[in-house]
Scaffold this active site. Structure first.
Site, short mmCIF file in Angstrom:
data_model
loop_
_atom_site.label_atom_id
_atom_site.label_comp_id
_atom_site.label_asym_id
_atom_site.label_seq_id
_atom_site.Cartn_x
_atom_site.Cartn_y
_atom_site.Cartn_z
N SER A 32 0.82 -1.22 0.00
CA SER A 32 0.00 0.00 0.00
C SER A 32 0.85 1.26 0.00
O SER A 32 0.38 2.32 -0.39
CB SER A 32 -0.91 0.02 1.23
OG SER A 32 -1.65 -1.15 1.31
N TYR A 74 6.38 -11.45 6.24
CA TYR A 74 5.25 -11.08 5.40
C TYR A 74 5.06 -12.16 4.33
O TYR A 74 5.89 -12.29 3.43
CB TYR A 74 5.52 -9.71 4.76
CG TYR A 74 4.32 -9.07 4.05
CD1 TYR A 74 3.11 -9.73 3.89
CD2 TYR A 74 4.41 -7.78 3.55
CE1 TYR A 74 2.04 -9.14 3.25
CE2 TYR A 74 3.34 -7.17 2.90
CZ TYR A 74 2.16 -7.86 2.76
OH TYR A 74 1.10 -7.26 2.12
N LYS A 109 2.57 -11.79 9.06
CA LYS A 109 1.41 -11.17 8.43
C LYS A 109 1.06 -12.08 7.28
O LYS A 109 1.84 -12.21 6.33
CB LYS A 109 1.76 -9.77 7.92
CG LYS A 109 0.77 -9.21 6.91
CD LYS A 109 1.17 -7.81 6.54
CE LYS A 109 0.46 -7.24 5.32
NZ LYS A 109 -0.79 -7.82 4.92
C1 LIG Z 1 -2.92 -9.15 -2.16
C2 LIG Z 1 -2.93 -7.95 -1.28
O1 LIG Z 1 -2.51 -6.88 -1.68
N1 LIG Z 1 -3.39 -8.11 -0.05
C3 LIG Z 1 -3.45 -7.04 0.91
C4 LIG Z 1 -2.63 -7.37 2.06
O2 LIG Z 1 -2.75 -8.39 2.68
C5 LIG Z 1 -4.89 -6.83 1.35
O3 LIG Z 1 -4.95 -5.91 2.41
C6 LIG Z 1 -5.73 -6.34 0.17
O4 LIG Z 1 -5.28 -5.07 -0.20
C7 LIG Z 1 -7.21 -6.26 0.50
O5 LIG Z 1 -7.61 -7.47 1.02
C8 LIG Z 1 -8.04 -5.88 -0.71
O6 LIG Z 1 -8.07 -6.92 -1.65
C1 LIG Z 2 -1.25 -5.03 3.58
C2 LIG Z 2 -0.81 -4.21 2.53
O1 LIG Z 2 -1.58 -3.86 1.71
C3 LIG Z 2 0.57 -3.76 2.52
O2 LIG Z 2 1.47 -4.55 2.51
O3 LIG Z 2 0.79 -2.55 2.52
#
Ligand SMILES: CC(=O)N[C@H](C=O)[C@@H](O)[C@H](O)[C@H](O)CO
Ligand SMILES: CC(=O)C(=O)O
Length: 302
Positions: A49, A137, A165
């Site tokens: 993110s 992770y 995680k």
């Molecule tokens: C594959 C992926 O990016 N997974 C994220 C982290 O675990 C999630 O937080 C997703 O952003 C979320 O579940 C939305 O699909």
């Molecule tokens: C959980 C997630 O979306 C991240 O790794 O930032």
């Protein structure tokens, strides 16, 4: 090791850019304060993110520093330091320690499919660089590597490893990691669409990419699970999933849609970096509908 500070809701922190797409101190700090105001437990900084994969080391350090300056001592701060090379990952880890982060976390090595012993060595090299605890992770959808129970157990032998995680889709993985861990191993639920299920299977906490779009809903879902109110938890998970499906149904990348939605609610943190696709004009009205849906769902639970 005191683990209480790792229990709760941890939004995955977004990359915050100014008008020309540079990392912005002001916007980063605004997002920190916004989330602090919602009473989340902590932040997961510089992960998917955070668009870590599209930022250079200096930019990643800037974000780590801006977040720490604003939130150190107020929120539990986890720094994601995974980078293409061990050398850069170590540099980020050392920087995060200097800035007062509470823990480190990392994906496995990317691009080359390396054997498990190389993955283990990569994580150990990061851990050796600081005194901080470490959270593995596991996100096979993006890295192509599914953490095996064998490597998980080997990693757990290191006392710096406090948890994982887990973003793999089978919720059973959460139960397996929980069972194979130490007594106080922390498992963080990854897939936001399965937050409630993940908690029931043993996840202590959650880290998620959509939490910051609707922190109130995840905090409430967490409260319901803790209180054993499973019907209510399931109902709020449905609200969340309707929203996530909408957030991922446009041409623009999910993070771009979330950032536009936050903007519509008064929080401007810029757009996303290419190759992630930005929002185009014709999608703005659709995102307004999603924003309304988010506001309505939050209002239901106030
Ligand atoms: C594959 C992926 O990016 N997974 C994220 C982290 O675990 C999630 O937080 C997703 O952003 C979320 O579940 C939305 O699909
Ligand atoms: C959980 C997630 O979306 C991240 O790794 O930032």
């Amino acid at each position: 090791m005191e683990h209480a500070k790792f229990k709760g809701i941890f939004p995955a922190f977004y990359a915050c850019y100014d008008e020309v797409g540079e990392v912005s101190e002001e916007k980063t700090k605004q997002l920190v304060n916004y989330l602090y105001g919602k009473k989340v437990k902590g932040l997961y900084v510089g992960g998917s993110s955070g668009e870590c994969i599209y930022q250079n080391l200096d930019e990643r350090k800037q974000t780590l520093r801006y977040v720490a300056e604003e939130a150190k001592g107020k929120l539990t701060l986890i720094a994601h330091v995974g980078a293409p090379s061990t050398r850069d990952s170590i540099a980020l880890a050392a920087y995060a320690e200097e800035q007062g982060y509470d823990a480190l976390s990392s994906i496995p090595p990317i691009y080359f499919r390396l054997p498990e012993r190389a993955i283990q060595k990569y994580w150990e090299d990061i851990m050796d660089a600081t005194k901080l605890p470490f959270i593995i992770y596991n996100i096979p959808q993006t890295t192509g590597y599914q953490l095996s129970l064998d490597l998980f157990k080997k990693m757990m032998a290191n006392e710096k490893v406090i948890g994982v995680k887990n973003s793999s889709m089978p919720v059973m993985d959460i139960e397996r990691f929980k069972a194979a861990g130490k007594e106080n191993t922390i498992v963080f639920n990854g897939p936001d669409e399965q937050f409630v299920a993940g908690r029931l299977m043993g996840a202590d906490s959650g880290i998620g990419g959509t939490y910051a779009a609707m922190p109130e809903l995840f905090l409430k879902a967490n409260e319901f699970v803790t209180a054993g109110k499973f019907e209510e938890a399931r109902a709020i998970q449905k609200e969340i999933n309707d929203i996530i499906i909408a957030l991922t149904s446009l041409e623009a990348n999910m993070y771009a849609v979330i950032k536009e939605s936050l903007k519509q609610r008064g929080l401007h943190i810029g757009s996303v970096r290419e190759p992630l696709q930005a929002v185009s004009e014709h999608e703005i009205d659709k995102i307004k509908e999603i924003t309304m849906k988010i506001e309505q769902s939050i209002a239901k639970y106030q």
